[in-house]
Scaffold this motif. Structure first.
Motif, PDB file in Angstrom:
ATOM      1  N   THR A  17     -90.490 -59.774 -20.154  1.00 45.16           N
ATOM      2  CA  THR A  17     -91.597 -60.806 -20.122  1.00 45.16           C
ATOM      3  C   THR A  17     -90.731 -62.242 -20.817  1.00 45.16           C
ATOM      4  N   ALA A  18     -89.729 -61.968 -21.425  1.00 44.61           N
ATOM      5  CA  ALA A  18     -89.110 -63.265 -21.908  1.00 44.61           C
ATOM      6  C   ALA A  18     -88.362 -64.076 -20.440  1.00 44.61           C
ATOM      7  N   ILE A  19     -88.006 -63.287 -19.394  1.00 48.29           N
ATOM      8  CA  ILE A  19     -87.487 -63.830 -18.332  1.00 48.29           C
ATOM      9  C   ILE A  19     -88.683 -64.567 -17.748  1.00 48.29           C
ATOM     10  N   GLU A  20     -89.708 -63.627 -17.525  1.00 43.56           N
ATOM     11  CA  GLU A  20     -90.705 -63.951 -16.595  1.00 43.56           C
ATOM     12  C   GLU A  20     -91.418 -65.427 -17.188  1.00 43.56           C
ATOM     13  N   ARG A  21     -91.588 -65.482 -18.315  1.00 45.52           N
ATOM     14  CA  ARG A  21     -92.076 -66.827 -19.058  1.00 45.52           C
ATOM     15  C   ARG A  21     -91.030 -68.010 -18.919  1.00 45.52           C
ATOM     16  N   ARG A  22     -89.740 -67.845 -18.898  1.00 43.32           N
ATOM     17  CA  ARG A  22     -88.727 -68.841 -18.735  1.00 43.32           C
ATOM     18  C   ARG A  22     -88.767 -69.110 -17.297  1.00 43.32           C
ATOM     19  N   LEU A  23     -89.081 -68.165 -16.134  1.00 45.29           N
ATOM     20  CA  LEU A  23     -89.041 -68.734 -14.742  1.00 45.29           C
ATOM     21  C   LEU A  23     -90.478 -69.152 -14.536  1.00 45.29           C
ATOM     22  N   GLY A  24     -91.731 -68.691 -15.219  1.00 48.88           N
ATOM     23  CA  GLY A  24     -92.927 -69.230 -14.935  1.00 48.88           C
ATOM     24  C   GLY A  24     -93.424 -68.264 -13.822  1.00 48.88           C
ATOM     25  N   ILE A  25     -93.118 -67.071 -13.789  1.00 47.03           N
ATOM     26  CA  ILE A  25     -93.293 -66.158 -12.918  1.00 47.03           C
ATOM     27  C   ILE A  25     -94.397 -64.983 -13.363  1.00 47.03           C
ATOM     28  N   PRO A  26     -95.474 -64.599 -12.810  1.00 47.55           N
ATOM     29  CA  PRO A  26     -96.281 -63.544 -13.307  1.00 47.55           C
ATOM     30  C   PRO A  26     -95.388 -62.313 -13.186  1.00 47.55           C
ATOM     31  N   TYR A  27     -96.063 -61.439 -13.979  1.00 51.27           N
ATOM     32  CA  TYR A  27     -95.674 -59.986 -14.170  1.00 51.27           C
ATOM     33  C   TYR A  27     -95.390 -59.406 -12.683  1.00 51.27           C
ATOM     34  N   ALA A  28     -96.461 -59.124 -12.179  1.00 49.52           N
ATOM     35  CA  ALA A  28     -96.314 -58.488 -10.710  1.00 49.52           C
ATOM     36  C   ALA A  28     -95.463 -59.183  -9.810  1.00 49.52           C
ATOM     37  N   THR A  29     -95.522 -60.450  -9.689  1.00 49.17           N
ATOM     38  CA  THR A  29     -94.674 -60.872  -8.853  1.00 49.17           C
ATOM     39  C   THR A  29     -93.146 -60.694  -8.999  1.00 49.17           C
ATOM     40  N   PHE A  30     -92.704 -61.079 -10.471  1.00 44.92           N
ATOM     41  CA  PHE A  30     -91.510 -60.707 -10.917  1.00 44.92           C
ATOM     42  C   PHE A  30     -91.002 -59.511 -10.548  1.00 44.92           C
ATOM     43  N   HIS A  31     -91.786 -58.493 -10.726  1.00 50.00           N
ATOM     44  CA  HIS A  31     -91.169 -57.115 -10.496  1.00 50.00           C
ATOM     45  C   HIS A  31     -91.368 -56.589  -9.071  1.00 50.00           C
TER      46      HIS A  31
END
Length: 74
Positions: free
Chosen positions: A32-46
């Motif tokens: 979650t910290a990486i997702e927030r840092r990059l501004g990417i939603p959970y589903a997109t990141f995964h």
């Protein structure tokens, strides 16, 4: 309008930074910290970076066969 996704090197740099920050504060790193840092939603990141998540956040299993559940004795 679709936003372009960061390249793998940018994601790896964000992962490394999050790992260093978590270690410095005595915490476990989170995806979650990486997702927030990059501004990417959970589903997109995964969906797009599952290989990097597996490499950095999932422990390697010493077993080569199927996983067995441990029994907890109370």
């Amino acid at each position: 309008m679709k936003r372009s996704l960061p390249d793998a090197d940018t994601v790896k740099a964000a992962i490394d930074t999050a790992l260093e920050e978590a270690s410095a504060h005595g915490r476990w790193p989170t995806v979650t910290a990486i997702e927030r840092r990059l501004g990417i939603p959970y589903a997109t990141f995964h969906r797009h970076y599952a290989d990097l998540i597996d490499t950095h956040f999932r422990p390697e299993s010493p077993q080569s066969g199927p996983r067995r559940r441990r029994r907890v004795l109370a």
